[in-house]
Design an enzyme around this catalytic site. Structure first.
Site, PDB file in Angstrom:
ATOM      1  N   HIS A  82       0.840  -1.197   0.000  1.00 39.58           N
ATOM      2  CA  HIS A  82       0.000   0.000   0.000  1.00 39.58           C
ATOM      3  C   HIS A  82       0.874   1.246   0.000  1.00 39.58           C
ATOM      4  CE1 HIS A  82      -3.439   2.557   1.016  1.00 39.58           C
ATOM      5  NE2 HIS A  82      -2.622   3.184   1.835  1.00 39.58           N
ATOM      6  N   ASP A 161     -15.047   3.473   7.550  1.00 39.02           N
ATOM      7  CA  ASP A 161     -14.014   4.404   7.086  1.00 39.02           C
ATOM      8  C   ASP A 161     -14.543   5.323   5.997  1.00 39.02           C
ATOM      9  OD1 ASP A 161     -11.275   5.457   6.863  1.00 39.02           O
ATOM     10  OD2 ASP A 161     -11.410   4.581   4.859  1.00 39.02           O
ATOM     11  N   ARG A 168     -14.320  13.604   7.953  1.00 44.64           N
ATOM     12  CA  ARG A 168     -13.025  14.229   8.297  1.00 44.64           C
ATOM     13  C   ARG A 168     -12.641  15.242   7.234  1.00 44.64           C
ATOM     14  NH1 ARG A 168      -9.363   9.350   8.266  1.00 44.64           N
ATOM     15  NH2 ARG A 168      -7.691  10.843   8.570  1.00 44.64           N
ATOM     16  N   SER A 183      -7.746   4.611   9.646  1.00 47.59           N
ATOM     17  CA  SER A 183      -8.374   4.632   8.325  1.00 47.59           C
ATOM     18  C   SER A 183      -7.642   3.678   7.379  1.00 47.59           C
ATOM     19  CB  SER A 183      -8.345   6.066   7.790  1.00 47.59           C
ATOM     20  OG  SER A 183      -8.664   6.095   6.435  1.00 47.59           O
ATOM     21  N   LYS A 187      -8.686  -0.801   6.484  1.00 51.11           N
ATOM     22  CA  LYS A 187      -8.897  -1.348   5.142  1.00 51.11           C
ATOM     23  C   LYS A 187      -7.896  -2.466   4.850  1.00 51.11           C
ATOM     24  CE  LYS A 187      -8.787   2.907   3.766  1.00 51.11           C
ATOM     25  NZ  LYS A 187      -8.859   4.267   3.269  1.00 51.11           N
TER      26      LYS A 187
HETATM   27  N1  URA Z   1      -5.511   7.514   3.122  1.00 49.46           N
HETATM   28  C1  URA Z   1      -6.521   6.888   3.771  1.00 49.46           C
HETATM   29  O1  URA Z   1      -7.024   5.876   3.311  1.00 49.46           O
HETATM   30  N2  URA Z   1      -6.968   7.412   4.935  1.00 49.46           N
HETATM   31  C2  URA Z   1      -6.441   8.524   5.493  1.00 49.46           C
HETATM   32  O2  URA Z   1      -6.878   8.935   6.551  1.00 49.46           O
HETATM   33  C3  URA Z   1      -5.400   9.172   4.815  1.00 49.46           C
HETATM   34  C4  URA Z   1      -4.949   8.638   3.623  1.00 49.46           C
END
Ligand code: URA
Length: 434
Positions: A82, A161, A168, A183, A187
């Site tokens: 990621h 999320d 946010r 966050s 995932k």
């Molecule tokens: N990428 C994400 O998936 N979440 C965040 O809070 C910041 C970057």
């Protein structure tokens, strides 16, 4: 639980219990707690933070808010990679096939580009017919068969999320370490792999602009990953200038294909080899990173990595003729240089502006519904540390609309710093957190 009490507690800097965190996330996901109360809680977290126990609870609660992928039917140590996002970031397209050709099971969920950063799913759509929404069964079968599958995020992956991120975004509470950690990691954990390699980008084109913040985020995510019993490492990589030479969807795909054939830019390959050797070590195919890197170099020079890429594109229904013969990609109709205004060394090519310039040409989205122009973008002719003569091209703008060129040119000129003082090429690997 009274939501008022939870907000009050965090406002005073007190620790929330596991039960409170789970109830908040469940209640919000199911629409039982209103946005205004969650907004207040987010702001309290923004100012008072969360300790490691709270962060882990928040991450797990968000992760369990939707489907958890079951990848147990895939043989071996399943690995996800990621990136926290960047400009010219085509790492997955190069890295995935290389390590898959060595036998690492790459089970990757990717996103689309938003704002000045690109997304792997958009780039894969450069191959007509490529299926970016595999079912769980297709996904696991493909990883078992050919060791690599890349799919878009399933709709019900960490739905908490999705809601929280949107909130946010409009309440100025994105840039807080506990919230970013939960966050991203919610995932990653829901995606079900055994190991995760994180590319935490740092610099002008990245989400984290300086090393201190990036390191704090990397440590926080690695800590949570380990507590969730995953093999995990984070590599901090430089994103002050675009990675490689190409910015824009088709242009980046072409650069990635050339890289798989052994003609990759040095900076891109440095990131690919560093992340890839970590993935190979996690997969237990090799214990030594230097030897893992050698395996990757051999996979490229032997053609195995490129052949794996073709196999991967075909397995997901894409037309691989585009990879076999790059002239199938239809270039943009206008290609114009942006010339250096003086002699000297290139000191900066500020990545965010290059990303914004590509977006302004139609290569990126401002909102998720925007349609992107795959052919447009920018191809650098110089990198930071290179010498340049007045009038020499710094880069070439690839456009399909002449009215969009001037704005892109202005952004690029402002983002380019040339000075007579000697300047080194950028160091790509900034730090490693294991
Ligand atoms: N990428 C994400 O998936 N979440 C965040 O809070 C910041 C970057």
């Amino acid at each position: 639980m009274r939501m008022y009490d939870v907000i009050e507690k965090k406002k005073l800097g007190q620790e929330l219990t596991t039960e409170e965190i789970y109830e908040v996330i469940e209640g919000y996901t199911h629409g039982e707690i209103p946005d205004y109360q969650i907004s207040a809680l987010l702001m309290a977290i923004y100012f008072k933070g969360m300790n490691v126990r709270e962060r882990l609870d928040l991450t797990m609660a968000m992760s369990y808010s939707g489907d958890i992928l079951d990848l147990s039917s895939i043989d071996g140590v399943k690995i996800d990679k990621h990136s926290t996002g960047g400009v010219g970031d085509k790492v997955t397209l190069v890295l995935g096939p290389i390590v898959a050709s060595i036998g690492v099971p790459v089970a990757k969920m990717s996103g689309r580009g938003l704002g000045h950063t690109g997304g792997t799913i958009d780039k894969l759509e450069a191959f007509p017919g490529f299926n970016v929404s595999l079912s769980e069964e297709e996904f696991t079968r493909q990883v078992n068969d050919i060791k690599i599958a890349v799919t878009g995020q399933s709709k019900n992956l960490a739905p908490a999320d999705k809601k929280l991120y949107a909130l946010r975004d409009v309440t100025a509470t994105v840039d807080e370490i506990s919230l970013i950690t939960s966050s991203i990691m919610s995932k990653k954990l829901a995606a079900g792999t055994d190991a995760i390699v994180l590319d935490v980008t740092v610099g002008d084109g990245a989400f984290m602009k300086n090393k201190e913040n990036a390191l704090e985020l990397a440590k926080s995510m690695v800590d949570i990953g380990k507590r969730a019993k995953k093999k995990i490492a984070a590599i901090l990589t430089n994103m002050d200038e675009p990675l490689g030479y190409a910015v824009g969807n088709d242009l980046e795909v072409i650069e990635a294909i050339n890289a798989l054939k052994g003609n990759g830019p040095e900076d891109l390959m440095e990131v690919v080899y560093e992340l890839g050797s970590q993935m190979i070590v996690f997969s237990e195919i090799e214990t030594d990173k230097a030897k893992a890197r050698k395996l990757m170099e051999d996979a490229v020079s032997s053609g195995r990595a490129f052949n794996k890429f073709i196999e991967f594109i075909e397995a997901q229904g894409g037309n691989s003729n585009y990879a076999k013969d790059l002239s199938n990609f239809k270039p943009a109709s206008i290609i114009v240089p942006v010339e250096a205004k003086e002699d000297g060394y290139v000191h900066a090519l500020k990545a965010e502006s290059f990303g914004l310039a590509s977006m302004s040409l139609g290569g990126g989205r401002e909102t998720f519904d925007d349609v992107i122009d795959m052919a447009v973008g920018i191809v650098l002719n110089k990198k930071v540390g290179d010498t340049v003569k007045k009038g020499e091209p710094i880069c070439y703008i690839h456009a399909n609309d002449k009215n969009k060129i001037e704005n892109a040119k202005e952004l690029i000129e402002k983002a380019t710093v040339i000075s007579p003082d000697k300047c080194d090429h950028m160091k790509l690997i900034i730090d490693i957190v294991e």
